[in-house]
Design a protein around this motif. Structure first.
Motif, PDB file in Angstrom:
ATOM      1  N   SER A 173       7.005 -13.814  32.037  1.00 41.60           N
ATOM      2  CA  SER A 173       8.212 -13.821  33.108  1.00 41.60           C
ATOM      3  C   SER A 173       9.166 -14.612  32.631  1.00 41.60           C
ATOM      4  CB  SER A 173       7.848 -14.119  34.425  1.00 41.60           C
ATOM      5  OG  SER A 173       7.114 -15.410  34.572  1.00 41.60           O
ATOM      6  N   ASN A 174       8.993 -15.533  31.588  1.00 42.31           N
ATOM      7  CA  ASN A 174       9.861 -16.662  31.127  1.00 42.31           C
ATOM      8  C   ASN A 174      10.638 -15.688  29.803  1.00 42.31           C
ATOM      9  OD1 ASN A 174       9.862 -18.261  33.162  1.00 42.31           O
ATOM     10  ND2 ASN A 174       8.207 -19.381  32.170  1.00 42.31           N
ATOM     11  N   LEU A 175      10.168 -14.835  29.374  1.00 38.96           N
ATOM     12  CA  LEU A 175      10.603 -14.222  28.164  1.00 38.96           C
ATOM     13  C   LEU A 175      11.506 -13.139  28.267  1.00 38.96           C
ATOM     14  CD1 LEU A 175       7.017 -13.762  26.551  1.00 38.96           C
ATOM     15  CD2 LEU A 175       8.552 -15.812  26.375  1.00 38.96           C
ATOM     16  N   ASP A 176      12.414 -12.936  27.388  1.00 41.86           N
ATOM     17  CA  ASP A 176      13.569 -11.950  27.258  1.00 41.86           C
ATOM     18  C   ASP A 176      12.858 -10.695  27.059  1.00 41.86           C
ATOM     19  OD1 ASP A 176      13.628 -11.090  24.554  1.00 41.86           O
ATOM     20  OD2 ASP A 176      14.533 -12.885  24.100  1.00 41.86           O
ATOM     21  N   PRO A 177      13.473  -9.490  27.506  1.00 43.01           N
ATOM     22  CA  PRO A 177      12.750  -7.928  27.597  1.00 43.01           C
ATOM     23  C   PRO A 177      12.253  -7.785  26.438  1.00 43.01           C
ATOM     24  CG  PRO A 177      14.830  -8.198  28.646  1.00 43.01           C
ATOM     25  CD  PRO A 177      15.014  -9.435  28.016  1.00 43.01           C
ATOM     26  N   LYS A 178      12.837  -8.014  25.283  1.00 44.50           N
ATOM     27  CA  LYS A 178      12.299  -7.286  23.848  1.00 44.50           C
ATOM     28  C   LYS A 178      10.956  -8.176  23.752  1.00 44.50           C
ATOM     29  CE  LYS A 178      14.600  -5.156  20.480  1.00 44.50           C
ATOM     30  NZ  LYS A 178      16.217  -4.930  20.434  1.00 44.50           N
ATOM     31  N   LEU A 179      10.943  -9.411  23.840  1.00 44.73           N
ATOM     32  CA  LEU A 179       9.878 -10.178  23.501  1.00 44.73           C
ATOM     33  C   LEU A 179       8.768  -9.991  24.422  1.00 44.73           C
ATOM     34  CD1 LEU A 179      10.920 -13.921  22.911  1.00 44.73           C
ATOM     35  CD2 LEU A 179       9.300 -12.671  21.688  1.00 44.73           C
ATOM     36  N   ARG A 180       8.844  -9.767  25.553  1.00 42.23           N
ATOM     37  CA  ARG A 180       8.034  -9.184  26.725  1.00 42.23           C
ATOM     38  C   ARG A 180       7.450  -8.047  26.290  1.00 42.23           C
ATOM     39  NH1 ARG A 180       9.522  -8.892  32.951  1.00 42.23           N
ATOM     40  NH2 ARG A 180      10.248 -11.114  32.988  1.00 42.23           N
ATOM     41  N   GLU A 181       8.129  -7.082  25.708  1.00 41.75           N
ATOM     42  CA  GLU A 181       7.566  -5.837  25.097  1.00 41.75           C
ATOM     43  C   GLU A 181       6.423  -6.118  24.004  1.00 41.75           C
ATOM     44  OE1 GLU A 181       9.018  -1.582  24.158  1.00 41.75           O
ATOM     45  OE2 GLU A 181      10.204  -2.679  25.785  1.00 41.75           O
ATOM     46  N   SER A 182       6.995  -6.630  23.121  1.00 39.69           N
ATOM     47  CA  SER A 182       6.101  -7.083  21.947  1.00 39.69           C
ATOM     48  C   SER A 182       5.001  -7.846  22.318  1.00 39.69           C
ATOM     49  CB  SER A 182       6.873  -7.752  20.684  1.00 39.69           C
ATOM     50  OG  SER A 182       6.983  -9.242  21.204  1.00 39.69           O
TER      51      SER A 182
END
Ligand code: ADP
Ligand code: MG
Length: 358
Positions: A173-182
């Motif tokens: 939840s603290n990560l940006d959307p691109k990083l979340r996906e990876s």
């Protein structure tokens, strides 16, 4: 064998301002070995409290928890196994990496607590760093790393003890959307490779849908529905679940002489082929599951059109309400134009918001 078993688990907190609150109410659940299982629900519904009881950071008010066939918490028998003896790996929402330790020492920490030999620590930390793609950063300090890399340190530290079970509390939840996906992809890969049993806690529906073999939707400390992502999405048992998973239109309907009409419209019948037609109150339709065409279906008129990158959004009249339709760009309608709607997977609800479609 069930890897995680909760039997009638209840947790009450006594607070100064609110008195006694029930954070988790009569929770029973079985999770199988190797399953990736998500808890999905709004903030404050009891997700973290449930996870903390499984981890052993929180005692139960009632009930039992068994992990890998072994009792770890039984309230009636005053049985309580310490967190470090539960064979778990954990990553929490506010991830704690120690700023004064480099990546290697952060990951080595739990093994040092377990008093493992230097050689074993080196071997296992190196493996965990490799598995989380941090092997080139072993001697770097966390402040020189990105949020995603820091979260991978937390993940490496969770798997370095070879846990049977991984508990992940909103780890992305603290990560940006691109990083979340990876990271999502990474977690799934680790799960497949090591056959971890995972509980993944989130308030983000797409995260839960993407990761889970099965999941549950909860509200106010209670389980509302447990099923596969497909079934929860297509066959929600009530409006709460429907509303929580994906976007939807909710059209109020009236029944007259056995026919269903949108509220405020007495002319055009909505086709409804469910058994308990006389109980219908609400029609739920997802914008992406309405076909818009020029020939057949529910006749309407385009009030507004918004062209977006992925699809065109139309706002169309249905009785006194306006509903949203998402259509591919090649089907183009003008504002004010007549159109027809075909509902692909409509779900009907009664006055208690319970589904009539399943
Ligand atoms: P979630 O993780 O789903 O957001 P939590 O499990 O953190 O929800 O909280 C569930 C409920 O229990 C909330 O109403 C919260 O305020 C309450 N709660 C959680 N921990 C405590 C505590 N230590 N003392 C008192 N109330 C608590
Ligand atoms: Mg929480």
């Amino acid at each position: 064998m069930n890897q995680i078993e909760l039997k009638n688990v209840t947790k009450r907190f006594t607070t100064k301002t609110l008195g006694t609150i029930t954070a988790v109410n009569d929770f029973s659940l079985n999770i199988k070995k190797g399953e990736c299982f998500s808890f999905l629900g709004p903030s404050g519904c009891g997700k973290t409290t449930t996870l903390r009881m499984i981890a052993g950071f929180e005692d139960l008010s009632e009930g039992e928890i068994h992990l890998e066939g072994k009792a770890v918490s039984i309230k009636d028998k005053n049985l309580y196994v310490q967190p470090e003896d539960r064979n778990l790996g954990m990553v929490f929402q506010a991830f704690a990496v120690w700023p004064h330790l480099n990546v290697f020492d952060n990951v080595a920490f739990p093994l040092k607590v377990q008093k493992k030999s230097k050689a074993e620590i080196k071997e296992r930390v190196e493996l965990a760093l490799k598995q989380t793609n941090l092997d080139k950063q072993a001697h770097i300090y966390p402040s020189d790393l990105s949020g995603g890399e820091q979260q991978r340190i937390a993940l490496a530290r969770a798997i370095v003890v070879n846990p049977g079970i991984l508990l992940l509390d909103e780890p992305l939840s603290n990560l940006d959307p691109k990083l979340r996906e990876s990271m999502r992809f990474e977690i799934k890969r680790l799960q497949r490779e090591f056959n971890f049993t995972i509980i993944f806690v989130t308030h983000d529906q797409s995260e839960a849908l993407a990761l889970s073999d099965r999941m549950l939707v909860m509200d106010k400390g209670e389980i509302i529905q447990v099923d596969t992502p497909e079934n929860l999405y297509n066959k929600p048992i009530n409006l709460f679940v429907h509303n929580f998973l994906g976007e939807s239109n909710f059209t109020q309907v009236d029944l007259q002489d056995g026919k269903v009409y949108a509220k405020g419209d007495q002319e055009q019948e909505i086709s409804c082929n469910i058994a308990k037609k006389h109980l219908v109150k609400t029609l739920a339709t997802r914008p992406s599951e309405i076909e818009i065409n020029k020939e057949t279906g529910f006749k309407s008129i385009i009030e507004r059109r918004i062209i977006l990158a992925e699809y065109t959004e139309y706002y169309v009249k249905m009785g006194e309400q306006t509903i949203k339709v998402q259509a591919p760009h090649h089907k183009f309608f003008e504002e004010g134009e007549e159109c027809y709607l075909k509902f692909i997977n409509p779900v009907w609800y009664d006055e208690d918001n319970e589904s009539l479609s399943i």
